[in-house]
Design an enzyme around this catalytic site. Structure first.
Site, short mmCIF file in Angstrom:
data_model
loop_
_atom_site.label_atom_id
_atom_site.label_comp_id
_atom_site.label_asym_id
_atom_site.label_seq_id
_atom_site.Cartn_x
_atom_site.Cartn_y
_atom_site.Cartn_z
N LYS A 13 19.49 -26.05 -14.51
CA LYS A 13 20.55 -25.53 -13.59
C LYS A 13 20.50 -23.75 -13.74
O LYS A 13 20.45 -22.93 -12.80
CB LYS A 13 21.58 -26.07 -13.52
CG LYS A 13 21.72 -27.49 -13.37
CD LYS A 13 23.02 -28.20 -13.27
CE LYS A 13 23.67 -27.84 -14.62
NZ LYS A 13 23.29 -29.10 -15.71
N ARG A 87 32.12 -30.86 -12.34
CA ARG A 87 31.74 -32.01 -13.02
C ARG A 87 32.35 -33.04 -13.11
O ARG A 87 32.03 -34.37 -13.73
CB ARG A 87 31.56 -31.70 -14.72
CG ARG A 87 30.35 -30.95 -15.20
CD ARG A 87 30.41 -30.62 -16.64
NE ARG A 87 29.45 -30.55 -17.29
CZ ARG A 87 28.77 -29.44 -17.68
NH1 ARG A 87 28.83 -28.18 -17.09
NH2 ARG A 87 27.73 -29.42 -18.64
N ARG A 126 15.19 -25.70 -26.68
CA ARG A 126 15.39 -24.61 -26.00
C ARG A 126 16.27 -23.24 -26.84
O ARG A 126 16.93 -23.60 -27.79
CB ARG A 126 16.86 -25.05 -25.03
CG ARG A 126 17.69 -24.00 -24.16
CD ARG A 126 18.08 -24.54 -23.13
NE ARG A 126 19.44 -25.37 -23.23
CZ ARG A 126 20.24 -25.88 -22.31
NH1 ARG A 126 19.89 -25.78 -21.03
NH2 ARG A 126 21.31 -26.35 -22.80
N ARG A 160 22.02 -22.91 -28.98
CA ARG A 160 23.31 -23.57 -28.57
C ARG A 160 23.48 -24.36 -29.76
O ARG A 160 23.06 -25.41 -29.92
CB ARG A 160 23.42 -23.80 -27.16
CG ARG A 160 23.54 -22.87 -26.23
CD ARG A 160 23.74 -23.60 -24.77
NE ARG A 160 24.36 -24.71 -24.56
CZ ARG A 160 24.62 -25.22 -23.48
NH1 ARG A 160 24.19 -24.62 -22.25
NH2 ARG A 160 25.52 -26.19 -23.34
N ARG A 171 26.76 -35.73 -24.05
CA ARG A 171 26.61 -34.90 -22.94
C ARG A 171 26.00 -35.78 -21.81
O ARG A 171 26.63 -35.65 -20.60
CB ARG A 171 25.83 -33.49 -23.22
CG ARG A 171 26.87 -32.50 -23.90
CD ARG A 171 25.90 -31.66 -24.42
NE ARG A 171 25.43 -30.57 -23.80
CZ ARG A 171 24.23 -29.85 -24.02
NH1 ARG A 171 23.90 -29.95 -25.30
NH2 ARG A 171 23.76 -28.72 -23.47
P1 AMP Z 1 26.91 -26.44 -20.18
O1 AMP Z 1 26.64 -24.87 -20.59
O2 AMP Z 1 27.11 -26.31 -18.38
O3 AMP Z 1 25.65 -27.04 -20.46
O4 AMP Z 1 28.29 -26.67 -20.58
C1 AMP Z 1 28.43 -26.71 -21.95
C2 AMP Z 1 29.84 -27.65 -22.30
O5 AMP Z 1 30.95 -26.88 -21.78
C3 AMP Z 1 29.85 -28.78 -21.63
O6 AMP Z 1 29.09 -29.76 -22.67
C4 AMP Z 1 31.29 -28.99 -21.83
O7 AMP Z 1 31.90 -29.20 -22.94
C5 AMP Z 1 31.89 -27.58 -21.24
N1 AMP Z 1 31.94 -27.61 -19.54
C6 AMP Z 1 31.21 -26.53 -19.12
N2 AMP Z 1 31.51 -26.88 -17.77
C7 AMP Z 1 32.37 -27.78 -17.50
C8 AMP Z 1 33.08 -28.36 -16.39
N3 AMP Z 1 32.81 -28.01 -15.20
N4 AMP Z 1 34.02 -29.26 -16.72
C9 AMP Z 1 34.14 -29.82 -18.28
N5 AMP Z 1 33.50 -29.19 -19.18
C10 AMP Z 1 32.54 -28.38 -18.93
#
Ligand code: AMP
Length: 214
Positions: A13, A87, A126, A160, A171
């Site tokens: 994404k 989400r 990554r 990360r 996740r």
């Molecule tokens: P991402 O970078 O999108 O993979 O997000 C990393 C982490 O941030 C996720 O595993 C969640 O802990 C938190 N997170 C990001 N976006 C959301 C969301 N829309 N709702 C809830 N938690 C989020």
């Protein structure tokens, strides 16, 4: 044009959102990036979400909806790419209401489909440029031999904290339990398109272009 990129962690994404930002005058809204920025700058909220994120769980709807609301009411753009938001069903409802309140609409939801095995391989390989966020992969897109980012020439690269197998399992579980119902939610509204996220980056970008230009 406002667009949601929907898919599990590692679906690509963020990579595709960055391509769209370069090609069209759109703004990427990644709640993950916003939460990581809050952590790095040491805000109270950043401290509160750190453990939850490290475990691979979702932070509260209230926090992420607040972050998106702030952006939608302050940033002017030809369109937004929602990356990693919504989400949950509550977040999807809130996004619909926020867009309506700011006189905007949702034009497309693209589900990026990738099988779990590929996700684990992608995520554990990554890394990103510490300066511009360009995404690298040890196997498919390694950091150049001269150690300089292809995009900005930066020399610091990071992984990360939550890109490890344990956190990834959590996740993925969160994705299937709480986020995948959004596929049916947007399908029922007639907004959903599906692209195969397993191809080369350019192929996936081409498939997304086709959906957006249709
Ligand atoms: P991402 O970078 O999108 O993979 O997000 C990393 C982490 O941030 C996720 O595993 C969640 O802990 C938190 N997170 C990001 N976006 C959301 C969301 N829309 N709702 C809830 N938690 C989020």
């Amino acid at each position: 044009m406002n667009l949601i990129l929907l898919g599990p962690p590692g679906a690509g994404k963020g990579t595709q959102a960055r391509i769209l930002v370069d090609e069209r005058n759109m703004v990427q809204l990644s709640t993950g990036d916003m939460l990581r920025a809050a952590q790095s700058s040491g805000t109270e909220m950043g401290k509160r979400v750190a453990d939850v994120m490290a475990r691979g769980e979702l932070v509260t709807d209230e926090i992420v909806i607040g972050l998106i609301e702030e952006q939608l009411t302050t940033v002017k753009a030809d369109g937004f790419i929602f990356d990693g938001f919504p989400r949950t069903l509550a977040q999807a409802d809130a996004l619909g209401a926020l867009l309506a309140k700011t006189g905007q609409s949702l034009d497309a939801v693209i589900e990026m489909r990738v099988d779990d095995e590929a996700l684990v391989a992608r995520i554990t390989a990554r890394s990103t440029c510490g300066d511009c966020g360009e995404v690298y992969n040890d196997i498919t897109k390694p950091i150049p031999a001269d150690g300089k980012c292809v995009n900005c020439g930066g020399t610091e690269f990071k992984r990360r904290a939550d890109d490890n197998e344990d956190s990834l399992k959590q996740r993925l579980m969160e994705y299937y339990k709480k986020t995948s119902p959004l596929i049916g939610y947007y399908y029922a509204k007639g907004d959903l398109s599906v692209v195969d996220g397993l191809g080369e980056i350019d192929e996936v970008a081409g498939a997304i272009r086709t959906v957006l230009d249709a």
